[in-house]
Design a protein around this motif. Sequence first.
Motif, short mmCIF file in Angstrom:
data_model
loop_
_atom_site.label_atom_id
_atom_site.label_comp_id
_atom_site.label_asym_id
_atom_site.label_seq_id
_atom_site.Cartn_x
_atom_site.Cartn_y
_atom_site.Cartn_z
N VAL A 72 0.84 -1.20 0.00
CA VAL A 72 0.00 0.00 0.00
C VAL A 72 0.88 1.25 0.00
N ARG A 73 1.97 1.21 0.76
CA ARG A 73 2.88 2.36 0.82
C ARG A 73 3.47 2.65 -0.57
N MET A 76 0.86 4.27 -2.77
CA MET A 76 0.69 5.68 -2.43
C MET A 76 1.84 6.52 -2.97
N GLU A 89 0.80 12.00 6.60
CA GLU A 89 0.50 10.75 7.30
C GLU A 89 -0.99 10.51 7.41
N ASN A 90 -1.78 11.60 7.39
CA ASN A 90 -3.23 11.47 7.54
C ASN A 90 -3.94 11.18 6.23
N GLU A 91 -3.22 11.28 5.13
CA GLU A 91 -3.82 11.00 3.83
C GLU A 91 -3.50 9.56 3.46
N ARG A 92 -4.47 8.67 3.70
CA ARG A 92 -4.26 7.24 3.54
C ARG A 92 -5.26 6.66 2.56
N LEU A 93 -4.83 5.64 1.85
CA LEU A 93 -5.74 4.90 0.99
C LEU A 93 -6.69 4.07 1.85
N CYS A 94 -7.98 4.12 1.48
CA CYS A 94 -9.00 3.42 2.26
C CYS A 94 -9.85 2.57 1.33
N PRO A 102 -8.47 2.81 6.89
CA PRO A 102 -7.23 2.93 6.12
C PRO A 102 -6.53 1.59 5.97
N LEU A 105 -0.14 0.12 5.69
CA LEU A 105 0.84 0.64 4.73
C LEU A 105 1.78 -0.44 4.21
N ILE A 122 -9.16 8.07 -1.18
CA ILE A 122 -8.21 8.86 -0.41
C ILE A 122 -8.77 10.27 -0.23
#
Length: 484
Positions: A72-73, A76, A89-94, A102, A105, A122
């Motif tokens: 996932v990281r 992104m 850090e707060n913008e994560r794929l969900c 989320p 990562l 996101i």
Amino acid sequence: VTAPPPPPSRTPPLRLGLGLRLRVRLSVGVWNSVVRNPPPARGGTMSRIGVLRIRSQMGTWRVKDIDGAMTVRELMDRVATEKSLSLSENERLCASPSGSDPLPLDAGLASLNVKHGDMLYIMLTEENQVAHEEAKAPRKVDADGNVRAQEYADGAGRRGFRPGMLPLRAMKMQWTLTDFLDMDARFVFKMKRQEDAACAGVDMETNVARDFQQALRQTAFQQCRVGYLYGTFTDDNKVKVKCLYEPPQRGTAVDVELLEDPREDTVEKLAALLGLRRVGWIFGHPPREEGFHFASPEVFMAAEQQLEAAGGIGDTPFVTIKVTCNAEGLASVEGFQVSKQCMEMVAEGALEIGENPGDCAVNETFTAIVEGKEAKEVNNNFFLINVAISQYEADDMVYSFPVANREELGTTQGQPDLRAQIESAGKQGWSLVDRLADFHLLLFLCNTLDLDTDIPRLVESIKDRSVPLDDGFKILLNCLAGIE
């Protein structure tokens, strides 16, 4: 600025079949849309995924050539690079539009069961949005009287230009009437039936059609099945089908699930060596009620496959062939394409798989006008165009070796099959090269012979019968077949 789409419920893994979902390549984009199963994406390993869709306030992005081993990281990082973002850090794929789940990562995409065509979400901060207005989330009081931050889905429909979109002033400060109408027109589809297909017709090799029907008859047409058609496109926009490949799959009476295919790369390379390409796909299903031709996942699969073949929204002869039987047990084989408008709507995310399998649901951000009225669903038959089919017998290839990936039907490939094929040379006017000119036999030999060195030399003799087959190959083939 691309207006963001709505955050609907997450598009499920694509599956083919009546009322259920299509898990594709569609390789099989498809059914890796499917159908978004396209076909799926082709050319990968067992962990190959293909295309993923990332939805944010800025729109929907299609990220191609995704491998299941990617974390996932890493995904992104790639999105950030391609879209010039600086993700915090707060913008994560969900997995859902709400952003409440989320994805880990360091987890691999394959381990999270992420499939071709899946939608991830996101939420971007104001620094990553083109709009320059303050993007702090407003507060709201929930049913329990608690004050909490309002989620994007809560206010987008009320404040946005359309459900799921930014307000007009978030896009730019000044609008003219022309600007507004042009913007709105991008999300309105006036449904028009396409009369003529881009494909002028299909020449189907007789043994290919007969063999696929026979596979369906083994289950009394009570099990769905999928295959990819290989052949050529002619100068007059016709399709000439020469062979069929069925990927690993699990079929039931209502759907078919496409499995990971370790030979996907091999199939594509072998086809290219033979001068063939993927020219269509074929699916079979149990009898349906009259007038019900395609379920919505099958429409998605056809659209995704045509989009891939055309390299976008454009004309292509790529064809869909449907095989089923009537109440009397008589088989029917029909050719179809989906319209360019259907291709566009699928590419833009305007269509979704709804509850009614005979209709495609319209995404709430978009408007579909059918006969002058707004429609929340569009009947699948509206997108279909008939393509004429004729049959012929190929004189440069045979189709007698057992078809791959039919173990669940009791069909296997092995040394006895290779031996029988080789020993038939010299009988009824067949030469050894004639009997080797079988797609599934060559695919079987790829398990032992080198695809980069040995197979091309075999194919050279098959494509040009004036090129003799080396004696060393004859000895090698006899050894593989157990012939002394």
